[in-house]
Design an enzyme around this catalytic site. Structure first.
Site, PDB file in Angstrom:
ATOM      1  N   HIS A 119      -6.882  -5.012  10.218  1.00 44.40           N
ATOM      2  CA  HIS A 119      -6.804  -4.812   8.765  1.00 44.40           C
ATOM      3  C   HIS A 119      -5.511  -5.389   8.201  1.00 44.40           C
ATOM      4  CE1 HIS A 119      -4.941  -0.567   9.481  1.00 44.40           C
ATOM      5  NE2 HIS A 119      -3.974  -1.325   9.006  1.00 44.40           N
TER       6      HIS A 119
ATOM      7  N   ASP B 112       0.826  -1.214   0.000  1.00 44.88           N
ATOM      8  CA  ASP B 112       0.000   0.000   0.000  1.00 44.88           C
ATOM      9  C   ASP B 112       0.859   1.261   0.000  1.00 44.88           C
ATOM     10  OD1 ASP B 112       0.967  -0.430   2.586  1.00 44.88           O
ATOM     11  OD2 ASP B 112      -0.988  -0.930   3.408  1.00 44.88           O
TER      12      ASP B 112
ATOM     13  N   GLU C  67      -9.512  -1.885   5.356  1.00 47.00           N
ATOM     14  CA  GLU C  67     -10.122  -1.509   6.624  1.00 47.00           C
ATOM     15  C   GLU C  67     -11.361  -2.359   6.909  1.00 47.00           C
ATOM     16  OE1 GLU C  67      -8.383   0.148   8.402  1.00 47.00           O
ATOM     17  OE2 GLU C  67      -7.841   2.149   7.743  1.00 47.00           O
TER      18      GLU C  67
ATOM     19  N   ASP D  19      -7.087  -2.885  14.244  1.00 43.94           N
ATOM     20  CA  ASP D  19      -8.457  -3.314  13.948  1.00 43.94           C
ATOM     21  C   ASP D  19      -8.470  -4.549  13.030  1.00 43.94           C
ATOM     22  OD1 ASP D  19      -7.569  -2.230  11.599  1.00 43.94           O
ATOM     23  OD2 ASP D  19      -9.045  -0.609  11.511  1.00 43.94           O
TER      24      ASP D  19
HETATM   25  C1  GLP Z   1      -0.441   0.411   8.311  1.00 41.20           C
HETATM   26  C2  GLP Z   1      -0.190  -0.438   7.085  1.00 41.20           C
HETATM   27  C3  GLP Z   1      -0.451  -1.897   7.362  1.00 41.20           C
HETATM   28  C4  GLP Z   1       0.297  -2.302   8.610  1.00 41.20           C
HETATM   29  C5  GLP Z   1      -0.176  -1.474   9.757  1.00 41.20           C
HETATM   30  C6  GLP Z   1       0.414  -1.882  11.071  1.00 41.20           C
HETATM   31  O1  GLP Z   1      -1.781   0.606   8.562  1.00 41.20           O
HETATM   32  N1  GLP Z   1      -1.007  -0.052   5.994  1.00 41.20           N
HETATM   33  O2  GLP Z   1      -0.049  -2.660   6.252  1.00 41.20           O
HETATM   34  O3  GLP Z   1       0.102  -3.658   8.832  1.00 41.20           O
HETATM   35  O4  GLP Z   1       0.164  -0.147   9.456  1.00 41.20           O
HETATM   36  O5  GLP Z   1       1.445  -1.069  11.472  1.00 41.20           O
HETATM   37  P1  GLP Z   1       2.339  -1.352  12.732  1.00 41.20           P
HETATM   38  O6  GLP Z   1       3.093  -2.575  12.434  1.00 41.20           O
HETATM   39  O7  GLP Z   1       3.194  -0.145  12.849  1.00 41.20           O
HETATM   40  O8  GLP Z   1       1.419  -1.528  13.879  1.00 41.20           O
END
Ligand code: GLP
Length: 358
Positions: free
Chosen positions: A143, A72, A148, A141
């Site tokens: 995702h 993403d 989402e 959440d």
């Molecule tokens: C963002 C990314 C996700 C990732 C998430 C978790 O939302 N789009 O792909 O999994 O962050 O981030 P973290 O590992 O910093 O909690």
């Protein structure tokens, strides 16, 4: 589903990095048959990237013939913004290994036509034969990528509006100011992830514990999009102890026992069979004739039973239109139909006696 649990974030990252290295080596990629790796951002995979860089520097792995697709990217922040996923990936991984810049694919959140950008991304994935291994993190959440809560489980690469929870969680990277967090992103879809031949998700920390519980102990649900991995033929979640805090003790014990038994049997990690790991034509071999190598051999029967087909060939999307529902009645020979359909055997024999004596 495999759930691998390690004591802490460091051991979890080391496990995932070693797994990726082993998978790339077992694939033996070449310029004409590269290993296609899907990659995430966020704090969770940072340790994995660190170990991968260390292993590259130690000469244990080469990324020469690896093609990557990131999950993403934010919409509307400059590519060289410190929090863009372009910056993140080059800073934490790509600039430290021997990957060819032309083999790196990251969605362009500033493309003049975002929809066309997403369609082109899906086409690019297809043109290299699909993704061999998609590494993923999760949001609090549940995702996966930026899919989402409420995302379609059949979704593909598209523009996505971020949930307030995600904006809040990611504001820590934007001076703790929610107003600085982009409201939209481009993301691969749930279906795009499910079509990878293998999906590995790294989950670290107590704040992900509820999401892990929903995704492992409850059903497939679009409100926790990681739960879609339950539909994948070869998913693996690697979590630290803290992330398991909301799981039932018996769930944790069960998944730990699977790994223990596997070790006792003499293999540490079952790999998909060799024919599943390549992107060439799948040979038409009977299941039991498929030779399925593992890193640490021997090959357990269960892996052979996974069949030698890539994940893309599994009907995870919908019921195929040419599937004809099987009617049990059609299997029953005509003459005995009335007897066989009698629900109560005693009644059935009474009925037979009555027929005979009548
Ligand atoms: C963002 C990314 C996700 C990732 C998430 C978790 O939302 N789009 O792909 O999994 O962050 O981030 P973290 O590992 O910093 O909690």
């Amino acid at each position: 589903m495999r759930l691998i649990i390690r004591d802490d974030a460091e051991a979890t990252s080391a496990y995932v990095a070693k797994y990726i290295v082993d998978r790339i080596k077992a694939f033996n990629p070449s310029p004409h048959n590269p290993f296609v790796l899907g990659l995430p951002t966020g704090s969770s995979p940072l340790g994995v990237y660190r170990v991968l860089v260390e292993k590259f520097k130690a000469g244990e792995i080469s990324f020469e013939n690896v093609v990557t697709f990131n999950m993403d990217e934010y919409v509307g922040i400059p590519r060289d913004h410190p929090q863009s996923y372009h910056s993140f990936m080059w800073k934490n991984f790509f600039s430290h290994v021997n990957i060819h810049p032309s083999n790196v694919h990251i969605l362009n959140g500033n493309a003049p036509n975002l929809e066309a950008e997403c369609i082109a991304y899906e086409d690019a994935i297809k043109s290299v034969g699909g993704i061999d291994l998609f590494l993923a993190g999760i949001g609090e959440d549940g995702h996966i990528a930026f899919n989402e809560p409420g995302s379609s489980l059949s979704s593909r690469t598209r523009v996505k509006t971020l949930a307030y929870d995600t904006i809040l969680a990611n504001s820590r990277f934007f001076d703790n100011d929610v107003n600085k967090v982009p409201r939209m992103a481009l993301t691969v879809g749930v279906q795009t992830v499910l079509e990878a031949r293998e999906v590995v998700s790294i989950i670290i920390g107590q704040r992900k514990a509820l999401a892990l519980q929903r995704c492992i102990e409850q059903g497939v649900n679009h409100m926790w999009t990681l739960s879609s991995l339950q539909l994948h033929p070869h998913p693996m979640i690697v979590a630290d102890e803290d992330a398991t805090l909301e799981l039932q003790v018996k769930t944790v014990k069960y998944f730990k026992s699977i790994e223990k038994v596997a070790l006792e049997q003499g293999f540490e990690q079952i790999l998909p069979s060799k024919v599943r790991t390549g992107n060439g034509i799948v040979p038409r071999t009977k299941v039991d004739e498929v030779s399925s190598p593992t890193i640490l051999a021997p090959q357990p029967t269960t892996s052979r039973l996974l069949r030698a087909t890539p994940a893309t060939e599994y009907p995870v999307r919908s019921v195929s239109p040419d599937l004809v529902p099987d009617r049990m009645a059609s299997r029953i020979p005509e003459p005995n139909l009335s007897q066989r359909l009698t629900p109560n055997p005693e009644q059935q024999s009474l009925q037979q006696n009555y027929t005979i004596s009548a």
